[in-house]
Design a protein around this motif. Structure first.
Motif, PDB file in Angstrom:
ATOM      1  N   PHE A 164      34.746  28.928  34.986  1.00 55.29           N
ATOM      2  CA  PHE A 164      35.626  29.083  36.109  1.00 55.29           C
ATOM      3  C   PHE A 164      36.411  27.646  36.198  1.00 55.29           C
ATOM      4  O   PHE A 164      37.514  27.569  36.473  1.00 55.29           O
ATOM      5  CB  PHE A 164      35.150  29.589  37.327  1.00 55.29           C
ATOM      6  N   THR A 165      35.664  26.444  36.129  1.00 54.82           N
ATOM      7  CA  THR A 165      36.066  25.216  36.383  1.00 54.82           C
ATOM      8  C   THR A 165      37.091  24.805  35.126  1.00 54.82           C
ATOM      9  O   THR A 165      38.082  24.608  35.325  1.00 54.82           O
ATOM     10  CB  THR A 165      35.252  24.214  36.167  1.00 54.82           C
ATOM     11  N   ARG A 167      38.720  27.129  33.367  1.00 54.70           N
ATOM     12  CA  ARG A 167      39.919  28.119  33.628  1.00 54.70           C
ATOM     13  C   ARG A 167      40.607  27.464  34.767  1.00 54.70           C
ATOM     14  O   ARG A 167      41.569  28.344  35.174  1.00 54.70           O
ATOM     15  CB  ARG A 167      39.449  29.418  33.515  1.00 54.70           C
ATOM     16  N   ARG A 168      40.323  26.497  35.574  1.00 59.99           N
ATOM     17  CA  ARG A 168      40.947  25.997  36.566  1.00 59.99           C
ATOM     18  C   ARG A 168      41.067  27.060  37.655  1.00 59.99           C
ATOM     19  O   ARG A 168      42.287  27.189  38.334  1.00 59.99           O
ATOM     20  CB  ARG A 168      42.552  25.480  36.166  1.00 59.99           C
ATOM     21  N   ALA A 169      40.149  27.718  38.089  1.00 61.44           N
ATOM     22  CA  ALA A 169      40.108  28.757  39.234  1.00 61.44           C
ATOM     23  C   ALA A 169      40.104  27.994  40.463  1.00 61.44           C
ATOM     24  O   ALA A 169      39.655  26.989  40.698  1.00 61.44           O
ATOM     25  CB  ALA A 169      38.967  29.489  39.006  1.00 61.44           C
ATOM     26  N   GLN A 173      39.489  32.040  44.551  1.00 62.70           N
ATOM     27  CA  GLN A 173      39.003  32.918  43.284  1.00 62.70           C
ATOM     28  C   GLN A 173      37.648  32.899  42.800  1.00 62.70           C
ATOM     29  O   GLN A 173      36.929  33.773  42.379  1.00 62.70           O
ATOM     30  CB  GLN A 173      39.845  32.480  41.856  1.00 62.70           C
ATOM     31  N   LEU A 177      35.818  36.281  43.053  1.00 59.19           N
ATOM     32  CA  LEU A 177      35.595  36.883  41.740  1.00 59.19           C
ATOM     33  C   LEU A 177      34.096  36.447  40.933  1.00 59.19           C
ATOM     34  O   LEU A 177      33.738  37.441  40.120  1.00 59.19           O
ATOM     35  CB  LEU A 177      36.717  36.440  40.537  1.00 59.19           C
ATOM     36  N   LEU A 178      33.617  35.499  41.548  1.00 56.92           N
ATOM     37  CA  LEU A 178      32.252  35.018  41.141  1.00 56.92           C
ATOM     38  C   LEU A 178      31.158  35.048  41.978  1.00 56.92           C
ATOM     39  O   LEU A 178      30.263  35.914  41.900  1.00 56.92           O
ATOM     40  CB  LEU A 178      32.473  33.607  40.284  1.00 56.92           C
ATOM     41  N   PRO A 181      30.280  38.445  44.168  1.00 58.41           N
ATOM     42  CA  PRO A 181      29.838  39.748  43.502  1.00 58.41           C
ATOM     43  C   PRO A 181      28.442  39.163  42.849  1.00 58.41           C
ATOM     44  O   PRO A 181      27.409  39.980  42.665  1.00 58.41           O
ATOM     45  CB  PRO A 181      30.798  39.896  42.213  1.00 58.41           C
TER      46      PRO A 181
ATOM     47  N   LEU B  60      34.151  18.822  31.954  1.00 57.82           N
ATOM     48  CA  LEU B  60      33.648  19.435  33.164  1.00 57.82           C
ATOM     49  C   LEU B  60      32.612  18.316  33.646  1.00 57.82           C
ATOM     50  O   LEU B  60      32.011  18.325  34.900  1.00 57.82           O
ATOM     51  CB  LEU B  60      32.585  20.423  32.370  1.00 57.82           C
ATOM     52  N   ASP B  79      46.136  24.445  27.385  1.00 58.65           N
ATOM     53  CA  ASP B  79      45.297  25.562  27.759  1.00 58.65           C
ATOM     54  C   ASP B  79      43.841  25.461  26.894  1.00 58.65           C
ATOM     55  O   ASP B  79      43.873  25.427  25.727  1.00 58.65           O
ATOM     56  CB  ASP B  79      46.028  26.859  27.473  1.00 58.65           C
ATOM     57  N   CYS B  80      43.014  25.056  27.855  1.00 55.65           N
ATOM     58  CA  CYS B  80      41.445  24.906  27.112  1.00 55.65           C
ATOM     59  C   CYS B  80      40.480  26.004  27.501  1.00 55.65           C
ATOM     60  O   CYS B  80      40.558  26.655  28.650  1.00 55.65           O
ATOM     61  CB  CYS B  80      40.995  23.768  27.787  1.00 55.65           C
ATOM     62  N   LEU B  90      30.479  38.287  33.077  1.00 56.63           N
ATOM     63  CA  LEU B  90      29.911  38.918  34.381  1.00 56.63           C
ATOM     64  C   LEU B  90      29.603  40.305  34.139  1.00 56.63           C
ATOM     65  O   LEU B  90      30.135  41.164  33.794  1.00 56.63           O
ATOM     66  CB  LEU B  90      31.350  38.928  35.282  1.00 56.63           C
ATOM     67  N   TRP B  92      28.807  42.465  36.297  1.00 59.24           N
ATOM     68  CA  TRP B  92      29.189  43.469  36.990  1.00 59.24           C
ATOM     69  C   TRP B  92      30.660  44.003  36.547  1.00 59.24           C
ATOM     70  O   TRP B  92      31.383  44.935  37.145  1.00 59.24           O
ATOM     71  CB  TRP B  92      29.209  43.426  38.454  1.00 59.24           C
ATOM     72  N   LYS B  93      31.229  43.482  35.472  1.00 62.62           N
ATOM     73  CA  LYS B  93      32.232  43.883  35.077  1.00 62.62           C
ATOM     74  C   LYS B  93      32.296  44.354  33.671  1.00 62.62           C
ATOM     75  O   LYS B  93      31.528  44.187  32.901  1.00 62.62           O
ATOM     76  CB  LYS B  93      33.276  42.614  34.925  1.00 62.62           C
ATOM     77  N   LEU B 101      39.538  38.406  32.486  1.00 64.63           N
ATOM     78  CA  LEU B 101      39.313  37.394  33.635  1.00 64.63           C
ATOM     79  C   LEU B 101      40.143  36.200  33.511  1.00 64.63           C
ATOM     80  O   LEU B 101      40.940  35.822  34.440  1.00 64.63           O
ATOM     81  CB  LEU B 101      37.818  37.086  33.564  1.00 64.63           C
ATOM     82  N   LEU B 105      42.825  35.156  36.607  1.00 63.12           N
ATOM     83  CA  LEU B 105      42.665  33.868  37.287  1.00 63.12           C
ATOM     84  C   LEU B 105      44.187  33.184  37.045  1.00 63.12           C
ATOM     85  O   LEU B 105      44.392  32.327  38.057  1.00 63.12           O
ATOM     86  CB  LEU B 105      41.758  32.929  36.530  1.00 63.12           C
TER      87      LEU B 105
END
Lengths: 271, 255
Positions: A164-165, A167-169, A173, A177-178, A181, B60, B79-80, B90, B92-93, B101, B105
């Protein structure tokens, strides 16, 4: 593995219904016989048939009281669950808040309901007994939801957070989304506990605070005890038990429906 | 020729990393160029700093020293995408929703994203498993979903951290073939972390060997875009032997 052990390891629905029903029927038969044979006074322990008769004759009053207890329980459960989840989210977002408020939260759990009931009654006013009962039941119900949801929010995989990081959530979000759930199995376990506790809270609060405009089952038990009407007490207790089993069953069903496709706890493995 | 030519790469200069509470650097003096469209493999033994470097490239973690820049068109934010060691789906998906996903986002609706998701699923051979849940898939299939999810946004930079390490050899070969084909079709800049010499030689355009947190040597691998029968070729065996010898030499020096 013999056929019988295999059946017990993975009991089908009929067996899961038949076994407790048969056990309960045998228990009632022994109970009826013991009282009828004069080993126990019916004033102390009424026969199951006397309890059934009382239940039949006063079904209207008793079912109305069951409904009232049910409504308070559901309301307390809803308030407790929403408050529990919101608090868990706030605590997971702010360590400062967690450290400041958590000890106070534990205090509400270690203090018996009977001890704080008079205080709540004073705060909401003695003419607002229903509100006092609801508040007390909700206070008991929210804690397992908060504690479990917090544990769930903290248990999200670091790799998924990384994803998520990268993807810049946004924070929202990530939460929706995470984290929520992923915490769902924990939250649902907490809610299952909260369902039972809300019922306990509703009954204990009614015993302590008294009854408002709508008498619940605790009031019926209390009233019957004052009149030494043991069949009525048993009839009320029976309905209370039925209500508890129903609430627990309903929450188990919700838990199963929410988790059946993906969570290990809800999946039966092929052998 | 690739369908898409991406314009972003990565340049690292004088990068060092020391984690809090540690007395030694995990990475030192890293100068690395990952040009647009290159497939760079970070190779080396456990603990040499490969994954740490990948985390820095993915932003990160922050480097303690030096800087890392994404290169490319000025108006374009590169875009990375990241493929971690575990598939980390996930649970549950469904497969479809997992691949969707990254687009979700970005605020894209499911309807608008449907074509891109199915294209990514088809490219990874998952078109028939769109409705399945992760627990219903094998390890190899889960990794395919992870790759499909990374590719769905057609990323400029693809960072992969030992994605096939836990898979059996047959599945690993198949996924290497598929990854190579996907790379040739889309040509993002790829940084791929691995322990496997065979994998590094088969996939890369450049191999970068790390040793004790430093770049030990770099080797361009020039087998061209078509590598379908590469494993049977003599020059492949020769480069593999050379890379192994270089690594053995490094370990011998250290010991």
């Amino acid at each position: 593995m013999s056929d019988w052990s295999y059946l017990l390891a993975r009991p089908p629905l009929w067996l899961r219904t038949a076994l407790p029903t048969a056990f309960f029927a045998i228990l009632l038969a022994i109970w009826e016989a013991v009282v009828r044979l004069g080993h126990v006074s019916p004033l102390i322990l009424p026969t199951p048939s006397a309890v059934a008769s009382d239940l039949w004759l006063h079904a209207g009053t008793l079912l109305w009281s069951t409904w009232n207890t049910f409504v308070v329980t559901v309301e307390a459960f809803a308030i407790g669950s929403v408050a529990g989840i919101v608090l868990a989210i706030l605590f997971s977002r702010s360590r400062l808040l967690d450290l400041s408020v958590s000890p106070l939260m534990v205090l509400t759990q270690v203090t018996p309901t009977v001890a704080i009931a008079p205080l709540v009654l004073v705060w909401v006013g003695v003419d607002n007994v229903n509100a006092a009962i609801l508040i007390l039941a909700a206070i008991i119900a929210f804690f397992p939801v908060t504690a479990n949801t917090m544990m769930g929010l903290k248990s999200v995989s670091h790799d998924l957070h990384d994803l998520f990081t990268v993807r810049r959530a946004s924070s929202w979000q990530r939460l929706v989304l995470l984290e929520l759930p992923a915490a769902m199995p924990y939250t649902l376990s907490g809610m299952k506990l909260a369902g039972g506790l809300a019922l306990v809270g509703a009954v204990v609060a009614e015993f302590v605070a008294g009854s408002g405009t709508d008498a619940g089952l605790a009031w019926r038990i209390s009233e019957a005890a004052n009149r030494l009407n043991t069949p009525r007490m048993f009839a009320s207790l029976f309905l209370l038990g039925l209500l508890g089993v129903g609430i627990s069953g309903l929450l188990s069903l919700v838990q199963y429906l929410c988790l059946r496709r993906w969570h290990e706890a809800a999946i039966v493995r092929d052998r | 020729m690739p369908d898409t030519i991406h314009g972003a790469g990565i340049v690292a200069r004088g990068v060092g990393k020391r984690y809090a509470g540690r007395s030694v650097d995990t990475l030192s003096d890293i100068d690395l160029d990952v040009p647009a469209g290159a497939f760079v493999t970070l190779l080396g033994p456990s603990g040499c700093g490969k994954s740490t470097l990948l985390r820095l490239l993915a932003r990160l973690n922050r480097p303690t020293r030096g800087r890392i820049d994404y290169t490319g068109r000025a108006e374009h934010v590169p875009d990375c995408a990241l493929v971690p060691q575990e598939p980390t789906l996930l649970p549950w998906k469904s497969v479809f929703d997992n691949v969707y996903l990254p687009l979700k986002l970005r605020g894209q609706s499911k309807g608008a994203a449907r074509d891109a998701v199915f294209e990514s699923l088809c490219a990874t051979g998952l078109q028939d498993r769109a409705d399945a849940y992760p627990r219903e898939l094998s390890g190899g299939m889960k990794m395919r979903v992870s790759i499909a999810r990374a590719l769905v946004t057609d990323p400029d930079v693809l960072l992969m951290d030992e994605p096939f390490a836990a898979l059996d050899e047959l599945t690993r070969h198949r996924l290497n073939d598929d990854l190579r084909a996907l790379y040739e079709r889309r040509r993002p800049a790829v940084v791929f972390v691995t322990h496997s010499v065979e994998e590094a030689v088969f996939l890369s355009t450049t191999i970068v060997a790390l040793r004790d947190g430093r770049i030990d040597w770099q080797l361009p691998v020039d087998f061209g875009p078509d590598r379908t029968d590469l494993r049977e070729r003599k020059d492949y065996a020769r480069v593999r032997a050379e890379v192994s010898a270089r690594l053995r030499g490094a370990w011998t020096d250290r010991s």
